[in-house]
Motif scaffolding. Structure first.
Motif, PDB file in Angstrom:
ATOM      1  N   VAL A  58       7.510  -6.540   5.117  1.00  0.00           N
ATOM      2  CA  VAL A  58       8.694  -7.289   5.524  1.00  0.00           C
ATOM      3  C   VAL A  58       8.814  -7.269   7.037  1.00  0.00           C
ATOM      4  N   THR A  59       9.137  -8.421   7.614  1.00  0.00           N
ATOM      5  CA  THR A  59       9.439  -8.455   9.045  1.00  0.00           C
ATOM      6  C   THR A  59      10.944  -8.583   9.209  1.00  0.00           C
ATOM      7  N   PHE A  60      11.452  -7.973  10.248  1.00  0.00           N
ATOM      8  CA  PHE A  60      12.889  -7.950  10.500  1.00  0.00           C
ATOM      9  C   PHE A  60      13.116  -8.294  11.965  1.00  0.00           C
ATOM     10  N   GLN A  61      13.872  -9.357  12.199  1.00  0.00           N
ATOM     11  CA  GLN A  61      14.077  -9.825  13.578  1.00  0.00           C
ATOM     12  C   GLN A  61      15.554  -9.912  13.907  1.00  0.00           C
ATOM     13  N   ARG A  62      15.901  -9.441  15.081  1.00  0.00           N
ATOM     14  CA  ARG A  62      17.258  -9.625  15.588  1.00  0.00           C
ATOM     15  C   ARG A  62      17.158 -10.206  16.982  1.00  0.00           C
ATOM     16  N   ASP A  63      18.177 -10.971  17.355  1.00  0.00           N
ATOM     17  CA  ASP A  63      18.107 -11.660  18.640  1.00  0.00           C
ATOM     18  C   ASP A  63      17.836 -10.687  19.777  1.00  0.00           C
ATOM     19  N   GLY A  64      16.889 -11.062  20.598  1.00  0.00           N
ATOM     20  CA  GLY A  64      16.618 -10.298  21.808  1.00  0.00           C
ATOM     21  C   GLY A  64      15.908  -8.974  21.568  1.00  0.00           C
ATOM     22  N   GLN A  65      15.442  -8.722  20.366  1.00  0.00           N
ATOM     23  CA  GLN A  65      14.772  -7.454  20.118  1.00  0.00           C
ATOM     24  C   GLN A  65      13.384  -7.687  19.535  1.00  0.00           C
ATOM     25  N   ASP A  66      12.540  -6.686  19.684  1.00  0.00           N
ATOM     26  CA  ASP A  66      11.197  -6.774  19.119  1.00  0.00           C
ATOM     27  C   ASP A  66      11.265  -6.874  17.603  1.00  0.00           C
ATOM     28  N   MET A  67      10.295  -7.551  17.041  1.00  0.00           N
ATOM     29  CA  MET A  67      10.225  -7.636  15.586  1.00  0.00           C
ATOM     30  C   MET A  67       9.881  -6.268  15.007  1.00  0.00           C
ATOM     31  N   GLN A  68      10.577  -5.902  13.948  1.00  0.00           N
ATOM     32  CA  GLN A  68      10.214  -4.685  13.220  1.00  0.00           C
ATOM     33  C   GLN A  68       9.395  -5.083  12.003  1.00  0.00           C
ATOM     34  N   VAL A  69       8.443  -4.236  11.658  1.00  0.00           N
ATOM     35  CA  VAL A  69       7.643  -4.496  10.465  1.00  0.00           C
ATOM     36  C   VAL A  69       7.747  -3.279   9.559  1.00  0.00           C
ATOM     37  N   MET A  70       7.912  -3.516   8.271  1.00  0.00           N
ATOM     38  CA  MET A  70       8.023  -2.389   7.342  1.00  0.00           C
ATOM     39  C   MET A  70       7.416  -2.717   5.991  1.00  0.00           C
ATOM     40  N   GLN A  71       7.030  -1.661   5.303  1.00  0.00           N
ATOM     41  CA  GLN A  71       6.565  -1.791   3.935  1.00  0.00           C
ATOM     42  C   GLN A  71       7.760  -1.562   3.022  1.00  0.00           C
ATOM     43  N   VAL A  72       7.919  -2.422   2.034  1.00  0.00           N
ATOM     44  CA  VAL A  72       9.022  -2.239   1.100  1.00  0.00           C
ATOM     45  C   VAL A  72       8.455  -2.216  -0.314  1.00  0.00           C
ATOM     46  N   SER A  73       8.823  -1.212  -1.091  1.00  0.00           N
ATOM     47  CA  SER A  73       8.331  -1.104  -2.465  1.00  0.00           C
ATOM     48  C   SER A  73       9.491  -0.853  -3.403  1.00  0.00           C
ATOM     49  N   ARG A  74       9.317  -1.382  -4.584  1.00  0.00           N
ATOM     50  CA  ARG A  74      10.291  -1.060  -5.625  1.00  0.00           C
ATOM     51  C   ARG A  74       9.539  -1.006  -6.945  1.00  0.00           C
ATOM     52  N   VAL A  75       9.725   0.106  -7.654  1.00  0.00           N
ATOM     53  CA  VAL A  75       9.026   0.277  -8.923  1.00  0.00           C
ATOM     54  C   VAL A  75      10.066   0.537 -10.007  1.00  0.00           C
ATOM     55  N   VAL A  76      10.009  -0.269 -11.043  1.00  0.00           N
ATOM     56  CA  VAL A  76      10.906  -0.057 -12.180  1.00  0.00           C
ATOM     57  C   VAL A  76      10.143   0.758 -13.213  1.00  0.00           C
ATOM     58  N   ASP A  77      10.717   1.900 -13.583  1.00  0.00           N
ATOM     59  CA  ASP A  77      10.049   2.788 -14.529  1.00  0.00           C
ATOM     60  C   ASP A  77      11.049   3.141 -15.625  1.00  0.00           C
ATOM     61  N   ASP A  79      14.204   3.164 -17.480  1.00  0.00           N
ATOM     62  CA  ASP A  79      15.544   2.707 -17.116  1.00  0.00           C
ATOM     63  C   ASP A  79      15.982   3.192 -15.739  1.00  0.00           C
ATOM     64  N   THR A  80      15.004   3.558 -14.903  1.00  0.00           N
ATOM     65  CA  THR A  80      15.356   3.885 -13.518  1.00  0.00           C
ATOM     66  C   THR A  80      14.442   3.119 -12.565  1.00  0.00           C
ATOM     67  N   SER A  81      14.841   3.114 -11.299  1.00  0.00           N
ATOM     68  CA  SER A  81      14.009   2.459 -10.296  1.00  0.00           C
ATOM     69  C   SER A  81      13.702   3.422  -9.159  1.00  0.00           C
ATOM     70  N   PHE A  82      12.628   3.123  -8.476  1.00  0.00           N
ATOM     71  CA  PHE A  82      12.224   3.892  -7.293  1.00  0.00           C
ATOM     72  C   PHE A  82      12.083   2.901  -6.148  1.00  0.00           C
ATOM     73  N   GLU A  83      12.711   3.191  -5.018  1.00  0.00           N
ATOM     74  CA  GLU A  83      12.622   2.282  -3.867  1.00  0.00           C
ATOM     75  C   GLU A  83      12.121   3.041  -2.655  1.00  0.00           C
ATOM     76  N   ARG A  84      11.374   2.327  -1.836  1.00  0.00           N
ATOM     77  CA  ARG A  84      10.868   2.957  -0.616  1.00  0.00           C
ATOM     78  C   ARG A  84      10.767   1.935   0.501  1.00  0.00           C
ATOM     79  N   LEU A  85      11.221   2.329   1.672  1.00  0.00           N
ATOM     80  CA  LEU A  85      11.040   1.494   2.864  1.00  0.00           C
ATOM     81  C   LEU A  85      10.322   2.347   3.899  1.00  0.00           C
ATOM     82  N   THR A  86       9.179   1.868   4.378  1.00  0.00           N
ATOM     83  CA  THR A  86       8.417   2.619   5.370  1.00  0.00           C
ATOM     84  C   THR A  86       8.295   1.791   6.643  1.00  0.00           C
ATOM     85  N   GLN A  87       8.800   2.329   7.728  1.00  0.00           N
ATOM     86  CA  GLN A  87       8.702   1.603   9.003  1.00  0.00           C
ATOM     87  C   GLN A  87       7.273   1.663   9.516  1.00  0.00           C
TER      88      GLN A  87
END
Lengths: 319, 199
Positions: A58-77, A79-87
């Motif tokens: 995922v790329t994340f942009q805000r005005d006047g700032q450098d683009m951030q890039v991150m990995q985003v994962s979501r695993v449904v297992d 009846d629960t879910s696991f989420e992860r965001l890695t910069q």
């Protein structure tokens, strides 16, 4: 900033009917015209996260700032879910949310699941935003459907959401402020629907996301007395149930979220206000007397300055 | 309300209106009683901020503003010299209008002023009451090894408050993101807004 301006959004804004603010008044007691297809897609968007496992960049942009890039994962297992965001840029932090029950639906997501509301004769989000579904663009190689979300009042921002046509997953979100200005944009650059977690990023720090929810007691900074907010923009509801004297309150309308923080000061302060903005985030700090006591009220969230100001203004002690 | 007017009003509320937008809103205020009511309500809030109370808010701000704008010379009859000065003049009018109509944070700050960053703060060695860091000019510093703290500049409270807002953003954004991540459609993305994630 100029690089973030979008022609399509501009067209959208100027194409809006002139009676933009009026429908809620005109149709009092009734729902303003509702785009049922949009409602269906919103509903599908909030449920999609329970149905599919995915990994993406995922790329994340805000005005006047450098683009951030991150990995985003979501695993449904089960009846629960696991989420992860890695910069992958910047600080190199990793955010984890493990074992989140699928039936745990927070207030913001409930507001987005409007299908039932409309059947029950409640207008839900369509009182607050005007929705329109159009042909989406291609995002991360997927065909998307575009949901244009324009605010019906001055108290919130607009959004352009692009959802995966197949799964309903939110692939791209643009927050739009006054003057068709893009404040912030995140979008998938790449996505894969499977449950194998990508590895290899070098992590500097791991943060386990908290789970503030209604009815759950949490330890929080507190004030000697209880307080209340006298005014909220229409449609905002509390995200959890903090103690009456907790120093923080958070509210959501389903799309926008803001938090109010109170600090009691031990001496008087020159009354005043200060504002800082970054992307769609506003931080508004106000020094004032509530009752006879000097306090610092800060409203932080993805809302216009004026909304933050009016909310801060309405803070009072509970008698 | 037209989209353009809505934008202008929004700009004024956000302190970002240009002269054209201000004029647009004033014109609309003239014609639309409902808008005037909204505006009065907003002004009431602004006045409450200054601790003056709401009472003298019955004043119709729009006429005062119009006067300010009307006193502007017409470019058609302006001499070259006047035209050259015009950008400044027009800026001044816009600025004064903004101060009258919109907010004027500085105005607020000078009212009822008891300097919170004053001498007492530094000489007592205590922490500034609102956790203001020393990069802001409003905080007194000690002159060499002397015992008397010397107030450097009476920096505008506006700058001080802006600094406070910046610090608060850093301080509170993660706690806010914990909620946003569960109550908006963006999943964990709200954490990307946090300047520095804390464990």
């Amino acid at each position: 900033m100029a690089g973030l301006r979008s022609k399509s959004w501009k067209n959208f804004v100027f194409a809006l009917p002139a009676a933009f603010l009026l429908p809620a008044l005109v149709f009092a007691g009734d729902c303003p015209e509702v785009d049922l297809e949009a409602i269906k897609w919103l509903d599908r968007m909030t449920r999609s996260v329970d149905e599919v496992s995915y990994h993406g960049v995922v790329t994340f942009q805000r005005d006047g700032q450098d683009m951030q890039v991150m990995q985003v994962s979501r695993v449904v297992d089960g009846d629960t879910s696991f989420e992860r965001l890695t910069q992958l840029t910047g600080q190199g932090a990793e955010i984890l949310r493990a074992s989140h029950p699928l039936q745990c639906v927070h207030p913001g997501h409930k507001l987005l699941r409007m299908g039932q509301d409309l059947q029950d004769g409640e207008c839900g989000l369509s009182r607050l935003y005007r929705f329109r579904v159009t042909e989406g663009e291609r995002v991360a190689g997927r065909k998307a459907v575009r949901l244009e979300v324009a605010p019906r009042d001055l108290y919130r921002y607009g959004y352009i959401l692009e959802l995966d046509r197949r799964t309903g997953l939110l692939l791209k979100s643009v927050t739009v402020g006054r003057g068709s200005r893009m404040l912030e944009k995140f979008q998938f650059a790449d996505i894969a629907y499977n449950s194998r977690l990508p590895e290899g990023a070098e992590i500097n720090l791991v943060h386990e996301a908290e789970h503030p929810a209604p009815g759950e007691a949490r330890e929080e900074r507190s004030l000697p007395q209880a307080w209340q907010v006298g005014w909220l923009p229409r449609g905002f509801t509390a995200t959890d149930t903090p103690l009456p004297n907790a120093a923080r309150r958070t509210f959501t309308d389903g799309l926008a979220v803001f938090s109010i923080f109170i600090e009691e000061l031990d001496r008087s302060i020159r009354p005043g206000e200060g504002v800082v903005r970054s992307g769609s985030t506003t931080s508004y700090t106000r020094g004032m007397n509530v009752g006879d006591e000097p306090v610092l009220v800060t409203v932080v969230g993805e809302i216009p300055v004026n909304t933050a100001r009016m909310v801060a203004d309405s803070v009072a002690w509970t008698h | 309300m037209s989209e353009r007017l809505r934008e202008s009003l929004s700009a004024m509320l956000d302190d970002e209106a240009n002269e054209l937008e201000i004029q647009r809103v004033i014109k609309a205020l003239d014609q639309d009683p409902e808008l005037r009511e909204t505006w009065r309500r907003y002004q009431a809030i602004r006045t409450a901020v200054t601790d003056h109370g709401v009472s003298h808010l019955q004043l119709d701000i729009s006429s005062r503003v119009r006067e300010a704008l009307d006193s502007q010379e017409s470019p058609a009859v302006a001499s070259l010299g006047q035209r050259l000065r015009k950008p400044f003049a027009s800026f001044a009018v816009a600025a004064s209008v903004a101060a009258t109509v919109v907010i004027g944070g500085q105005q607020l700050a000078t009212l009822d002023a008891e300097d919170p960053y004053g001498v007492e703060t530094a000489s007592s060695g205590g922490v500034s009451p609102v956790g203001l860091i020393n990069s802001v000019g409003a905080v007194p510093v000690r002159a060499s090894f002397g015992t008397q703290p010397v107030p450097v500049t009476q920096a505008s409270a506006r700058n001080a408050y802006e600094e406070l807002a910046r610090q608060r953003m850093q301080l509170y954004l993660q706690e806010h993101a914990e909620h946003a991540a569960l109550n908006s459609p963006d999943g964990l993305i709200p954490f990307a807004r946090v300047p520095e994630i804390q464990e």
